[in-house]
Write a protein that holds these residues in place. Structure first.
Motif, short mmCIF file in Angstrom:
data_model
loop_
_atom_site.label_atom_id
_atom_site.label_comp_id
_atom_site.label_asym_id
_atom_site.label_seq_id
_atom_site.Cartn_x
_atom_site.Cartn_y
_atom_site.Cartn_z
N VAL A 1 29.35 2.70 48.03
CA VAL A 1 29.16 1.29 48.35
C VAL A 1 29.64 0.38 47.22
N ASN A 2 29.45 0.80 45.97
CA ASN A 2 29.87 -0.07 44.86
C ASN A 2 31.38 -0.16 44.76
N GLY B 1 17.08 1.63 51.45
CA GLY B 1 16.07 0.58 51.42
C GLY B 1 16.54 -0.51 50.48
N PHE C 1 22.84 3.83 38.33
CA PHE C 1 21.94 3.03 39.18
C PHE C 1 20.55 3.63 39.35
N LYS D 1 17.90 14.69 44.43
CA LYS D 1 16.83 14.02 45.16
C LYS D 1 16.89 14.45 46.62
C1 FAD Z 1 17.97 10.69 48.47
C2 FAD Z 1 18.41 9.34 47.95
C3 FAD Z 1 17.77 8.19 48.38
C4 FAD Z 1 18.16 6.93 47.89
N1 FAD Z 1 17.55 5.81 48.37
C5 FAD Z 1 17.99 4.60 47.98
C6 FAD Z 1 17.43 3.41 48.53
O1 FAD Z 1 16.52 3.46 49.36
N2 FAD Z 1 17.93 2.22 48.10
C7 FAD Z 1 18.93 2.12 47.17
O2 FAD Z 1 19.32 1.02 46.81
N3 FAD Z 1 19.46 3.24 46.64
C8 FAD Z 1 19.03 4.46 47.02
N4 FAD Z 1 19.59 5.58 46.47
C9 FAD Z 1 20.59 5.44 45.41
C10 FAD Z 1 21.92 5.01 46.00
O3 FAD Z 1 22.31 5.94 46.98
C11 FAD Z 1 23.00 4.97 44.91
O4 FAD Z 1 22.53 4.30 43.76
C12 FAD Z 1 24.24 4.24 45.41
O5 FAD Z 1 24.61 4.73 46.68
C13 FAD Z 1 25.36 4.43 44.42
O6 FAD Z 1 26.56 4.02 45.02
P1 FAD Z 1 27.90 4.18 44.20
O7 FAD Z 1 28.98 3.63 45.03
O8 FAD Z 1 27.72 3.62 42.84
O9 FAD Z 1 28.04 5.78 43.98
P2 FAD Z 1 28.28 6.95 45.03
O10 FAD Z 1 27.92 6.59 46.40
O11 FAD Z 1 27.66 8.18 44.46
O12 FAD Z 1 29.85 7.09 45.02
C14 FAD Z 1 30.55 7.66 43.93
C15 FAD Z 1 31.80 8.29 44.50
O13 FAD Z 1 32.64 8.69 43.43
C16 FAD Z 1 33.38 9.80 43.86
N5 FAD Z 1 33.95 10.49 42.69
C17 FAD Z 1 33.27 11.13 41.72
N6 FAD Z 1 34.13 11.65 40.80
C18 FAD Z 1 35.37 11.30 41.23
C19 FAD Z 1 36.70 11.56 40.74
N7 FAD Z 1 36.91 12.29 39.62
N8 FAD Z 1 37.75 11.06 41.41
C20 FAD Z 1 37.57 10.32 42.57
N9 FAD Z 1 36.35 10.09 43.08
C21 FAD Z 1 35.27 10.56 42.42
C22 FAD Z 1 32.33 10.63 44.60
O14 FAD Z 1 32.91 11.56 45.50
C23 FAD Z 1 31.51 9.56 45.31
O15 FAD Z 1 31.88 9.37 46.65
C24 FAD Z 1 19.23 6.84 46.93
C25 FAD Z 1 19.89 8.01 46.53
C26 FAD Z 1 19.50 9.25 47.03
C27 FAD Z 1 20.24 10.47 46.58
#
Ligand code: FAD
Length: 386
Positions: free
Chosen positions: A18-19, A53, A337, A230
């Motif tokens: 999402v970020n 959430g 995060f 988790k």
């Molecule tokens: C069980 C669970 C419940 C949660 N509940 C909540 C909630 O209720 N509310 C909330 O706000 N947050 C919640 N979170 C936390 C939330 O999911 C994360 O903080 C958030 O989705 C992070 O998003 P992101 O885009 O930063 O990272 P991510 O979604 O982890 O995306 C990172 C991406 O980077 C990619 N990547 C990694 N290394 C490389 C590379 N070398 N080259 C290219 N791509 C790469 C990965 O494949 C991945 O798709 C929860 C998490 C879990 C596990």
């Protein structure tokens, strides 16, 4: 798989969660040439595994501020992106278990109210007015806090809506493209190496979730982040029973009812160690079922359909790391995060857009920079679950 067509970009974003997708959209909208590299498919990291959430009730001012402004953005996002994001605002009910919990809850509520949030402290009777299936005695509750504008957003719909909007503004999103190295020249970012070619750029954004530490190591930067497995589960559908997300910082449990009727929730298993573990455990299933039945006895006979795991990317103070790393021009962090990165994403990526596209440094970037860990005393976010 789309071929890499541009080997030059203003910004390369690593991570299609999402970020990464939200930032790609916002920067592309500002006319910047964006390339996003994702090693799997979009949402394959924490985003596609999360509870999604969204809550504004935190103990630190930083998280509360970011979350309040993020929810304001979520409220208008459907219109802005032209797609359903599954926003539902049924509130968050946070159980308060004892005197010391209540002291912290009052401190939190005072700070949140000062930021303009509609939040209140509930008596045990008021708890069951909001979520009638709760057993106040079973939960050992002396009260709760409640904010009616907290809620839930669909993580897949939101991320794909951002991604499609980013593409409409000209961003290139490369799936199944792994970043394997980052080159710098003197003290600036020079290029990103992927398993499908090199991309020259001035800015790299490390939005790689639980793998951010490895990305930072590519340029010799040490992040304090640790990955924690988790676990989460979903049940069969049941008739509509409640709207709010119920959580407890003491027990670590969180659960809500989805629009289609399923109960979705999680709880940490005791003594979970950091590391890249993916296997779901029976311990979790057992602990979750037992605690859920204690909190909400009518759910005792509901069948679990599926359980799965994802990673929290956890920092020492449970606050994210955002902004440019001191000493490497153009190396931007958007990670750490600590289990709440979905709900903070709208505001965090807005702040990073202000920095990258406009050269502005919003004040919060200083408070959440990597350098805050340098020998200084940190203030930990205590309102965490999962
Ligand atoms: C069980 C669970 C419940 C949660 N509940 C909540 C909630 O209720 N509310 C909330 O706000 N947050 C919640 N979170 C936390 C939330 O999911 C994360 O903080 C958030 O989705 C992070 O998003 P992101 O885009 O930063 O990272 P991510 O979604 O982890 O995306 C990172 C991406 O980077 C990619 N990547 C990694 N290394 C490389 C590379 N070398 N080259 C290219 N791509 C790469 C990965 O494949 C991945 O798709 C929860 C998490 C879990 C596990």
């Amino acid at each position: 798989m789309n071929e890499i067509v541009d080997h030059k970009a203003d910004v390369v974003i690593i991570g299609g969660g999402v970020n990464g997708c939200s930032l790609a959209y916002q920067l592309a909208k500002r006319g910047m040439k964006i390339v996003l590299c994702e090693k799997g498919h979009l949402c394959s990291g924490a985003t596609g595994r999360c509870g999604a959430g969204i809550r504004q009730q935190w103990s630190t001012r930083e998280n509360s501020e970011l979350a309040i402004k993020s929810i304001q953005i979520f409220e208008r996002l459907e219109k802005e992106l032209g797609q359903d994001i599954g926003l539902r605002q049924g509130g968050y009910l946070i159980v308060v278990h004892d005197k010391s919990d209540m002291k912290q809850a009052k401190r939190n509520v005072d700070m949140q109210k000062a930021l303009g949030l509609d939040v209140s402290i509930l008596t045990p009777d008021e708890i069951v007015d909001i979520v009638p299936i709760l057993d106040v005695k079973g939960m050992h509750a002396v009260g709760a806090t409640f904010c009616p504008t907290d809620g839930h957003v669909d993580p897949f719909k939101t991320t794909h809506a951002y991604a499609q909007a980013a593409i409409r503004y000209g961003a290139q999103l490369y799936k199944f493209t792994k970043v394997v190295g980052i080159k710098k020249k003197k003290k600036r970012i020079d290029s990103v190496l992927t398993d499908r070619g090199k991309i020259s750029t001035d800015f790299v954004v490390n939005a790689a979730g639980a793998w951010s530490k490895q990305i930072a190591e590519m340029v010799g930067v040490k992040l304090p982040n640790k990955p924690f497995r988790k676990e989460i589960l979903v049940t069969e559908r049941v008739k509509p029973l409640f709207d709010a997300m119920v959580i407890s910082f003491k027990d670590g449990i969180y659960f809500s009812q989805q629009e289609e009727g399923q109960i979705l929730g999680g709880i940490p298993i005791p003594n979970e160690k950091p590391g890249y573990l993916t296997a779901p455990t029976f311990d979790f299933l057992h602990h979750m079922a037992k605690t859920l039945a204690r909190y909400a006895p009518p759910l005792k006979h509901v069948n679990v359909i599926r359980q799965w795991t994802g990673y929290y990317d956890v920092t020492p103070d449970a606050l994210p790391i955002i902004g440019e790393v001191e000493g490497i021009k153009g190396f931007i962090q958007c990670n750490g995060f600590s289990g709440h990165g979905f709900m903070l994403s709208p505001m965090v990526t807005k702040i990073l857009t202000a920095y990258i596209a406009d050269g502005r440094t919003p004040r919060i970037l200083k408070r959440l920079s990597l350098s805050r860990f340098k020998g200084k005393k940190i203030v930990r976010e205590v309102s965490v679950v999962g």
